[in-house]
Scaffold this motif. Structure first.
Motif, PDB file in Angstrom:
ATOM      1  N   LYS A   1       0.847  -1.189   0.000  1.00 55.37           N
ATOM      2  CA  LYS A   1       0.000   0.000   0.000  1.00 55.37           C
ATOM      3  C   LYS A   1       0.887   1.246   0.000  1.00 55.37           C
ATOM      4  N   SER A   2       0.277   2.403  -0.177  1.00 52.75           N
ATOM      5  CA  SER A   2       1.054   3.630  -0.339  1.00 52.75           C
ATOM      6  C   SER A   2       0.616   4.712   0.631  1.00 52.75           C
ATOM      7  N   TRP A   3       1.564   5.549   0.983  1.00 54.41           N
ATOM      8  CA  TRP A   3       1.277   6.785   1.710  1.00 54.41           C
ATOM      9  C   TRP A   3       1.043   7.871   0.669  1.00 54.41           C
ATOM     10  N   LYS A   4      -0.187   8.394   0.652  1.00 56.12           N
ATOM     11  CA  LYS A   4      -0.568   9.429  -0.293  1.00 56.12           C
ATOM     12  C   LYS A   4      -0.982  10.682   0.473  1.00 56.12           C
ATOM     13  N   PRO A   5      -0.901  11.852  -0.156  1.00 58.24           N
ATOM     14  CA  PRO A   5      -1.302  13.088   0.541  1.00 58.24           C
ATOM     15  C   PRO A   5      -2.754  13.033   0.977  1.00 58.24           C
ATOM     16  N   LEU A   6      -3.006  13.561   2.159  1.00 62.44           N
ATOM     17  CA  LEU A   6      -4.345  13.555   2.735  1.00 62.44           C
ATOM     18  C   LEU A   6      -5.211  14.669   2.156  1.00 62.44           C
ATOM     19  N   LEU A   7      -4.610  15.812   1.852  1.00 65.64           N
ATOM     20  CA  LEU A   7      -5.338  17.012   1.446  1.00 65.64           C
ATOM     21  C   LEU A   7      -5.228  17.245  -0.066  1.00 65.64           C
ATOM     22  N   PRO A   8      -6.069  18.120  -0.612  1.00 67.27           N
ATOM     23  CA  PRO A   8      -5.947  18.468  -2.038  1.00 67.27           C
ATOM     24  C   PRO A   8      -4.592  19.103  -2.331  1.00 67.27           C
ATOM     25  N   ALA A   9      -4.153  19.034  -3.567  1.00 64.54           N
ATOM     26  CA  ALA A   9      -2.816  19.491  -3.953  1.00 64.54           C
ATOM     27  C   ALA A   9      -2.573  20.952  -3.591  1.00 64.54           C
ATOM     28  N   ASN A  10      -3.601  21.809  -3.724  1.00 61.47           N
ATOM     29  CA  ASN A  10      -3.387  23.241  -3.462  1.00 61.47           C
ATOM     30  C   ASN A  10      -3.137  23.533  -1.978  1.00 61.47           C
ATOM     31  N   ALA A  11      -3.437  22.573  -1.101  1.00 64.91           N
ATOM     32  CA  ALA A  11      -3.185  22.777   0.336  1.00 64.91           C
ATOM     33  C   ALA A  11      -1.695  22.807   0.643  1.00 64.91           C
ATOM     34  N   TYR A  12      -0.883  22.265  -0.271  1.00 68.69           N
ATOM     35  CA  TYR A  12       0.559  22.190  -0.056  1.00 68.69           C
ATOM     36  C   TYR A  12       1.319  23.225  -0.894  1.00 68.69           C
ATOM     37  N   ALA A  13       0.597  24.224  -1.389  1.00 70.09           N
ATOM     38  CA  ALA A  13       1.193  25.176  -2.334  1.00 70.09           C
ATOM     39  C   ALA A  13       2.364  25.948  -1.744  1.00 70.09           C
ATOM     40  N   ASP A  14       2.359  26.179  -0.435  1.00 69.09           N
ATOM     41  CA  ASP A  14       3.422  26.974   0.189  1.00 69.09           C
ATOM     42  C   ASP A  14       4.619  26.145   0.626  1.00 69.09           C
ATOM     43  N   ASP A  15       4.580  24.853   0.406  1.00 71.42           N
ATOM     44  CA  ASP A  15       5.695  23.991   0.800  1.00 71.42           C
ATOM     45  C   ASP A  15       6.809  24.044  -0.241  1.00 71.42           C
TER      46      ASP A  15
END
Length: 556
Positions: free
Chosen positions: A224-238
């Motif tokens: 199985k995989s670890w995938k992002p929990l939130l939508p892509a735009n939630a990580y825009a500032d990273d």
């Protein structure tokens, strides 16, 4: 006014005062009698969590998330620190429930070099083995090297051992140093994925722990995989993900696998740099609550459960706290903790649990990220640095091998060789410090003579380094890097370990409605304040080495 009238008036006033005093004493006695301590104290350490991440990402925590609940219902300190100079896992965990600094509690690093020149591990103990697991030479099996007692030890002493003290972690040092001398520690085993204790605590696991391991919950992540929990735009500032390579893609999704094609040691190791290790740790903690009946002690005594969540440290080391992997991992933790707190509400009672959250250290950004922000961040390879120091001292004094050993930030000098050549200790130390201070990335050098005399300096950095130095165990030189620089020979990832604020500033949250007020606390606080505050609330004797204060501003 007649003397008789004055005498009657004075007698009436005295009687009134006596009545008020009696009422006051009765009220105090009633208050003392009515006081109900928590049934369960939950102490949580999120390994490698800088306070700034709690603030930066709090708007994305779930409405029923655990981190959101702590910040909304708890008393949280916005200027809290692990107030010592070597900010690593073992040192930070030792401070939490001992209330002591490293110079006193004796855990000066994850590793250090002993008098015989041997590298030792903070919780290794050749007298004890893991139960049912392979035990290596430097594996952590007991708190023998911890020189002080802890709050849990005082709780067991005061209750006549009716209380229960259990600690669980993905790392042996995370569990052992929270469990203290008389509690019980369980830790994740890299080779099998089980949680095990050691023969220091017992000869065989209790039935509930054996059942947990027999169910093999660690194997459910395979393929199985670890995938992002939130939508892509939630990580825009990273920070952008690193460029992929054949060795490590360093980007989502991260798949859990083994080279053998089935769950094996390399698969269990991969679980550690992900939310999986924390989910497993919390599930084992829940099994401990039920198996040991924590918080529902038949004798009415308070129990203590300490949980150290290791995954965030592994993720930050691999990708840096500025990465979306670190960002997502914290969001995953928020949801896990929300479920765990809800479980304790049902099992023990919402107003019967006192929760503390902190971290063992913060984190620096990766050097490359800091350089991109015009900071003088460096990776300092200790091997050529110390070889250069040895060569410089040899050239100056005509003596080879004056640098005996090193384990940065500690450097060990050969005083015996210096003495044989009529070279004074101070002269050798000063010459070494002078050369090191001229090297890029070295901010301060503190010598044994300075440390022994307590004259290292009056700056905060010097104070923190002094607290981290132990006369018997520490090196002869103690180095502090410049800000955003760190010791390490690699060319990727991030680390910690310095006295700078990004490594020392950590969360410190206390939650429990009957005992603690809610809201932000701007006062300066330290992690060593946790033990005295809990001792006050539990009516316990302080751990012997405790130097912190009671956080009165958080109390009701």
């Amino acid at each position: 006014m007649t003397s008789t009238f004055r005498l009657k008036k004075l007698c009436a006033l005295a009687a009134c005062a006596a009545t008020l005093a009696a009422v006051s004493l009765d009220t105090a006695a009633a208050s003392s009698t009515d006081y109900k301590p928590p049934r369960l104290v939950l102490v949580m350490v999120i390994d490698g969590l800088p306070f700034e991440q709690l603030q930066r990402y709090r708007g994305q925590f779930a409405p029923d998330g655990g981190l959101r609940r702590l910040l909304e219902q708890g008393s949280y300190f916005t200027n809290a620190h692990q107030a010592h100079g070597v900010t690593v896992t073992a040192v930070g965990h030792s401070a939490v429930l001992s209330g002591a600094y490293p110079y006193r509690h004796g855990i000066i690093g994850n590793n250090w070099i002993d008098a015989g020149g041997r590298l030792v591990y903070c919780t290794e103990d050749a007298n004890h083995k893991y139960i049912g697991e392979e035990t290596g030479e430097h594996d952590g099996t007991s708190p023998a090297k911890l020189r002080v007692d802890t709050l849990g030890d005082q709780l067991l002493y005061a209750s006549g051992n009716r209380s229960k003290v259990v600690a669980v972690s993905g790392k042996d040092r995370g569990a052992i140093l929270l469990a203290g001398k008389t509690g019980t520690a369980y830790m994740f085993m890299d080779k099998t994925g089980d949680f095990a204790s050691s023969t220091y605590y017992m000869q065989q696991h209790p039935a509930w722990a054996a059942r947990f391991n027999q169910a093999r919950p660690q194997d459910r992540y395979y393929a199985k995989s670890w995938k992002p929990l939130l939508p892509a735009n939630a990580y825009a500032d990273d920070a952008p993900d690193p460029e992929p390579s054949l060795k490590s893609p360093n980007r989502f999704p991260f798949t859990f696998y083994s080279e053998s094609g089935e769950p094996a040691a390399d698969y269990y190791t991969r679980l550690k740099a992900s939310p999986a290790i924390d989910e497993l740790t919390l599930e084992f903690a829940q099994a401990a609550v039920e198996g040991e009946n924590l918080g529902m002690n038949a004798g009415g005594a308070t129990d203590l459960l300490a949980v150290s969540l290791s995954g965030h440290d592994y993720v930050n080391h691999a990708y840096g706290p500025e990465s979306r992997m670190s960002h997502d991992h914290l969001q995953q933790l928020d949801r896990m903790l929300g479920k765990f707190f809800a479980y304790l509400d049902r099992r023990v009672g919402k107003d019967k649990v006192l929760t503390v959250l902190t971290a063992d250290h913060g984190f620096a950004n990766t050097a490359e990220f800091s350089q991109g922000r015009h900071l003088d961040a460096r990776r300092i390879d200790p091997k050529p640095l110390l070889a250069g120091l040895d060569a410089a001292l040899g050239q100056r004094f005509g003596i080879t091998g004056l640098v005996k050993n090193s384990n940065p930030p500690e450097v060990y000098l050969d005083y015996a060789a210096a003495e044989r050549h009529q070279l004074g200790r101070r002269e050798l130390e000063d010459a070494a410090a002078q050369w090191l201070l001229a090297q890029p990335g070295i901010a301060e050098v503190f010598t044994r003579s300075q440390m022994e005399q307590g004259v290292a300096g009056k700056s905060r950095l010097a104070l923190l380094m002094q607290r981290g130095w132990n006369r018997e165990l520490s090196g002869d030189l103690m180095l502090a890097t410049t800000a955003y620089s760190s010791f390490g020979a690699g060319d990727s990832g991030a680390t910690h370990g310095t006295p700078w604020a990004y490594d020392t500033q950590v969360p410190l949250v206390l939650m429990g409605k009957p005992w603690l007020r809610a809201g932000a606390q701007p006062q300066y606080a330290e992690v060593v304040d946790i033990a005295p505050t809990l001792a006050h609330l539990l009516r316990l004797r302080l751990p012997a080495g405790a130097e912190g204060r009671v956080l009165t501003e958080a109390l009701k």
